[in-house]
Design an enzyme around this catalytic site. Structure first.
Site, PDB file in Angstrom:
ATOM      1  N   SER A   1      -5.827  54.881  56.475  1.00 31.51           N
ATOM      2  CA  SER A   1      -5.590  56.259  56.033  1.00 31.51           C
ATOM      3  C   SER A   1      -5.374  56.308  54.514  1.00 31.51           C
ATOM      4  CB  SER A   1      -4.372  56.822  56.761  1.00 31.51           C
ATOM      5  OG  SER A   1      -3.247  56.021  56.462  1.00 31.51           O
TER       6      SER A   1
ATOM      7  N   CYS B   1     -14.001  57.439  60.981  1.00 30.96           N
ATOM      8  CA  CYS B   1     -13.892  57.971  59.621  1.00 30.96           C
ATOM      9  C   CYS B   1     -15.169  58.671  59.203  1.00 30.96           C
ATOM     10  CB  CYS B   1     -13.567  56.857  58.648  1.00 30.96           C
ATOM     11  SG  CYS B   1     -14.923  55.709  58.514  1.00 30.96           S
TER      12      CYS B   1
ATOM     13  N   GLU C   1      -6.623  65.618  57.629  1.00 25.24           N
ATOM     14  CA  GLU C   1      -7.535  64.853  58.480  1.00 25.24           C
ATOM     15  C   GLU C   1      -6.929  64.863  59.880  1.00 25.24           C
ATOM     16  OE1 GLU C   1      -7.579  60.537  58.016  1.00 25.24           O
ATOM     17  OE2 GLU C   1      -9.691  60.480  58.600  1.00 25.24           O
TER      18      GLU C   1
HETATM   19  P1  NAD Z   1      -3.342  53.339  58.966  1.00 25.05           P
HETATM   20  O1  NAD Z   1      -3.477  53.620  57.514  1.00 25.05           O
HETATM   21  O2  NAD Z   1      -2.173  53.893  59.685  1.00 25.05           O
HETATM   22  O3  NAD Z   1      -3.306  51.751  59.231  1.00 25.05           O
HETATM   23  C1  NAD Z   1      -4.254  50.888  58.653  1.00 25.05           C
HETATM   24  C2  NAD Z   1      -3.600  49.522  58.443  1.00 25.05           C
HETATM   25  O4  NAD Z   1      -2.492  49.658  57.555  1.00 25.05           O
HETATM   26  C3  NAD Z   1      -3.065  48.913  59.729  1.00 25.05           C
HETATM   27  O5  NAD Z   1      -3.354  47.539  59.758  1.00 25.05           O
HETATM   28  C4  NAD Z   1      -1.569  49.178  59.638  1.00 25.05           C
HETATM   29  O6  NAD Z   1      -0.791  48.190  60.280  1.00 25.05           O
HETATM   30  C5  NAD Z   1      -1.304  49.179  58.146  1.00 25.05           C
HETATM   31  N1  NAD Z   1      -0.202  50.076  57.774  1.00 25.05           N
HETATM   32  C6  NAD Z   1       0.160  51.225  58.391  1.00 25.05           C
HETATM   33  N2  NAD Z   1       1.226  51.778  57.774  1.00 25.05           N
HETATM   34  C7  NAD Z   1       1.538  50.966  56.742  1.00 25.05           C
HETATM   35  C8  NAD Z   1       2.540  51.020  55.721  1.00 25.05           C
HETATM   36  N3  NAD Z   1       3.420  52.007  55.643  1.00 25.05           N
HETATM   37  N4  NAD Z   1       2.572  50.027  54.819  1.00 25.05           N
HETATM   38  C9  NAD Z   1       1.682  49.022  54.864  1.00 25.05           C
HETATM   39  N5  NAD Z   1       0.718  48.925  55.825  1.00 25.05           N
HETATM   40  C10 NAD Z   1       0.639  49.889  56.745  1.00 25.05           C
HETATM   41  O7  NAD Z   1      -4.730  53.811  59.647  1.00 25.05           O
HETATM   42  P2  NAD Z   1      -5.079  53.854  61.196  1.00 25.05           P
HETATM   43  O8  NAD Z   1      -4.319  54.962  61.828  1.00 25.05           O
HETATM   44  O9  NAD Z   1      -5.021  52.504  61.798  1.00 25.05           O
HETATM   45  O10 NAD Z   1      -6.622  54.241  61.102  1.00 25.05           O
HETATM   46  C11 NAD Z   1      -7.085  55.559  60.993  1.00 25.05           C
HETATM   47  C12 NAD Z   1      -7.332  55.923  59.552  1.00 25.05           C
HETATM   48  O11 NAD Z   1      -8.264  55.024  58.969  1.00 25.05           O
HETATM   49  C13 NAD Z   1      -7.967  57.288  59.382  1.00 25.05           C
HETATM   50  O12 NAD Z   1      -7.374  57.925  58.281  1.00 25.05           O
HETATM   51  C14 NAD Z   1      -9.424  56.982  59.104  1.00 25.05           C
HETATM   52  O13 NAD Z   1     -10.125  57.986  58.397  1.00 25.05           O
HETATM   53  C15 NAD Z   1      -9.303  55.739  58.326  1.00 25.05           C
HETATM   54  N6  NAD Z   1     -10.534  54.973  58.343  1.00 25.05           N
HETATM   55  C16 NAD Z   1     -11.283  54.968  57.211  1.00 25.05           C
HETATM   56  C17 NAD Z   1     -12.474  54.275  57.198  1.00 25.05           C
HETATM   57  C18 NAD Z   1     -13.329  54.252  55.973  1.00 25.05           C
HETATM   58  O14 NAD Z   1     -14.251  53.470  55.953  1.00 25.05           O
HETATM   59  N7  NAD Z   1     -13.058  55.032  54.956  1.00 25.05           N
HETATM   60  C19 NAD Z   1     -12.902  53.574  58.347  1.00 25.05           C
HETATM   61  C20 NAD Z   1     -12.077  53.600  59.485  1.00 25.05           C
HETATM   62  C21 NAD Z   1     -10.900  54.295  59.458  1.00 25.05           C
END
Ligand code: NAD
Length: 512
Positions: free
Chosen positions: A241, A296, A397
């Site tokens: 995210s 995404c 989103e």
């Molecule tokens: P997220 O940001 O919650 O988590 C992603 C990763 O970050 C995970 O491994 C998680 O453990 C870690 N994380 C979560 N919170 C954290 C924090 N406070 N500090 C450090 N690390 C942390 O995302 P999600 O819910 O797993 O995935 C969905 C999101 O990913 C959506 O926003 C989607 O649009 C995005 N996404 C983007 C793409 C792209 O290519 N741009 C592709 C897939 C998903």
């Protein structure tokens, strides 16, 4: 033909009570005393726990990767390629097992899970071309007797931090090129669906990737922060995210690392009045509700231009009752549950906000029987019409099976919406007018553009990445930019002794 043995604990990882780390070529039980729940979204059942790594455990994984680096880096390109071909074949032969793990822990339907594996596999196939991809340039005789050439060398230990929605494909976007280039890798997968990463680790071992070249540490912010702070990690690839992507980029670069951090999205699909309505409706429905909108590159907003709006909304609405929502393993199911109950409820909350703020909810996913009766995290498909840019549902989103329609009068207004949006991942235009499509490609502020293609995810030999709040960093992921990300250039200027031309010259080196 490569002989494939069953991964010994791949299936165990899927069924065991606990998912462990993978360090130095073997599963390693966590010692931090911390863990997280892994649910089966289709039933709501707590399926297992996943170990959460401490700072010290991340340190152990990095040490294993660091120890493996000199040997792996020195491994010839043809040997590395041989291993990558074997890995490619193993993944190919185990597609169904991998897809089953994705369906169990993520919830996506089997056909979608197989699609994810196929798109991940493309990255392994691309990486087998690494001998060609790493070729540098050579300039002979830049000055008398002097040649110059460029080589690309691996960085060392690199890390990948990945989201829940593509537990296999996104890690492959990263590690395939990273290890092909001679780096060693530490993966921190999503804690929500961690088992597939361990299955893949076992296939890497099976493919004879040396121990320590690929490691997995599970966990939460503690593990991520340990990666960002570790002095031996040279580069971090992140997908997730936007708020976390921004944090990863700022924290990682502050400690001197190379970082590419891909964030969230709000992808608009513009439909011009001359578009084929049926084709546009098929595309919008497929791209909005596939994988329950947890992609995404999902289409979350249809921008209907001029008088296309009424027939388009009606054509989309007609298709909705035919979408089969159900557990991913059920024959014929097209859309599974969402990842967690909390996420499902957050997605559903945008429907009430939409009603309160004056939008028209044409279809409400909470009317689906599985939303009301199942313990799984189901939500039916939702369609919100007459959305305007100031509404909460538009500004955020949603990341679920909710499609919004914004009605505008002109093409310029439609492009304005795309370009004013803080995100810039993907966007698409549906039209029969080549001139309009070309103009859109010219001016759309997004990293990936589709022309009559709703989900323009680039093939593995291009690169993937958005603009604006969808990407922090300079280089996109995988493809040629991935190779650049995981290597650094060195330029060598060389002269072989020619005593006849040797002399002392304190001037700045000149070529003429
Ligand atoms: P997220 O940001 O919650 O988590 C992603 C990763 O970050 C995970 O491994 C998680 O453990 C870690 N994380 C979560 N919170 C954290 C924090 N406070 N500090 C450090 N690390 C942390 O995302 P999600 O819910 O797993 O995935 C969905 C999101 O990913 C959506 O926003 C989607 O649009 C995005 N996404 C983007 C793409 C792209 O290519 N741009 C592709 C897939 C998903």
């Amino acid at each position: 033909m490569t002989q494939v043995a069953e991964p010994q604990s791949g299936s165990a990882a899927a069924t065991a009570g606990r998912v462990h780390h993978w360090i130095g070529g073997r599963a390693v039980a966590g010692t931090s005393g911390r863990s997280g729940p892994v649910y089966e979204p289709a039933t709501g059942r707590l399926a297992r726990e996943v170990d959460f790594a401490s700072v010290e455990e991340v340190g152990t994984a990095v040490a294993a990767a660091k120890a493996a680096f000199p040997g792996w880096r020195a491994t010839s390109l043809s040997k590395r390629t041989d291993i990558l071909f074997r890995l490619r074949n193993l993944v190919d032969q185990h597609r169904s097992d991998i897809a089953a793990l994705l369906t169990a822990e993520h919830g996506k339907v089997t056909s979608d899970a197989l699609g994810e594996v196929a798109r991940g596999l493309e990255n392994l196939e691309f990486a087998t071309g690494v001998p060609t991809l790493l070729k540098g340039g050579f300039s002979e005789q830049v000055s008398t007797g002097i040649d110059v050439y460029q080589i690309r060398q691996p960085l060392g230990v690199v890390a990948g931090i990945t989201p829940f929605n593509f537990p296999v494909m996104v890690p492959m976007w990263m590690f395939a090129n990273a290890i092909a280039c001679g780096n060693t890798f530490v993966l921190k997968p999503s804690e929500k669906d961690p088992s597939a990463s361990i299955y893949i680790a076992e296939l890497l071992r099976e493919a004879r990737v040396p121990d320590g070249v690929f490691n997995v540490v599970h966990g939460d912010k503690v593990a991520v922060d340990a990666i960002l702070a570790h002095p031996d990690i040279r580069a971090v690839s992140f997908v997730g995210s936007t708020p976390i992507a921004r944090y990863i980029y700022e924290t990682g670069t502050r400690s001197g690392k190379r970082v590419q951090a891909l964030g969230g999205a709000k992808n608009h699909m513009i439909v011009l009045p001359d578009a084929d309505i049926e084709m546009a409706a098929d595309a919008a429905v497929s791209a909005a509700y596939g994988s329950a909108g947890e992609r995404c590159m999902s289409i979350s907003v249809v921008v209907a231009v001029g008088d296309v709006a009424d027939p388009l909304v009606s054509a989309i609405k007609d298709r909705l009752p035919r979408i089969r929502v159900g557990p991913g393993t059920e024959a014929g199911a097209e859309m599974g549950p969402l990842i967690t109950r909390e996420h499902r409820d957050r997605v559903a909350s945008y429907l009430d906000k939409g009603i309160e703020q004056g939008a028209e909810v044409v279809a409400d996913g909470r009317d689906h029987p599985l939303y009301k009766e199942s313990d799984g995290f189901f939500l039916g498909v939702s369609l919100i019409d007459r959305v305007t840019p100031e509404m909460d549902s538009y500004r955020n989103e949603i990341f679920g099976p909710v499609l919004e329609v914004v009605r505008v009068k002109t093409y310029d207004e439609a492009v304005g919406l795309v370009n004013d949006n803080p995100y810039g991942n993907g966007t698409a235009i549906f039209t029969r007018d080549g001139g309009a499509a070309r103009q859109f490609q010219f001016e759309a502020e997004a990293g990936m553009v589709g022309i009559n293609v709703p989900i323009p995810v680039p093939v593995a030999y291009y690169s993937f990445g958005g603009w604006k709040a969808s990407l922090f960093g300079d280089l996109h992921m995988y493809g040629p930019e991935g190779i650049n990300f995981y290597t650094r250039a060195k330029v060598v200027t060389s002269r072989w002794p020619d005593p006849g031309t040797s002399m002392v010259d304190l001037g700045f080196p000149r070529t003429r």
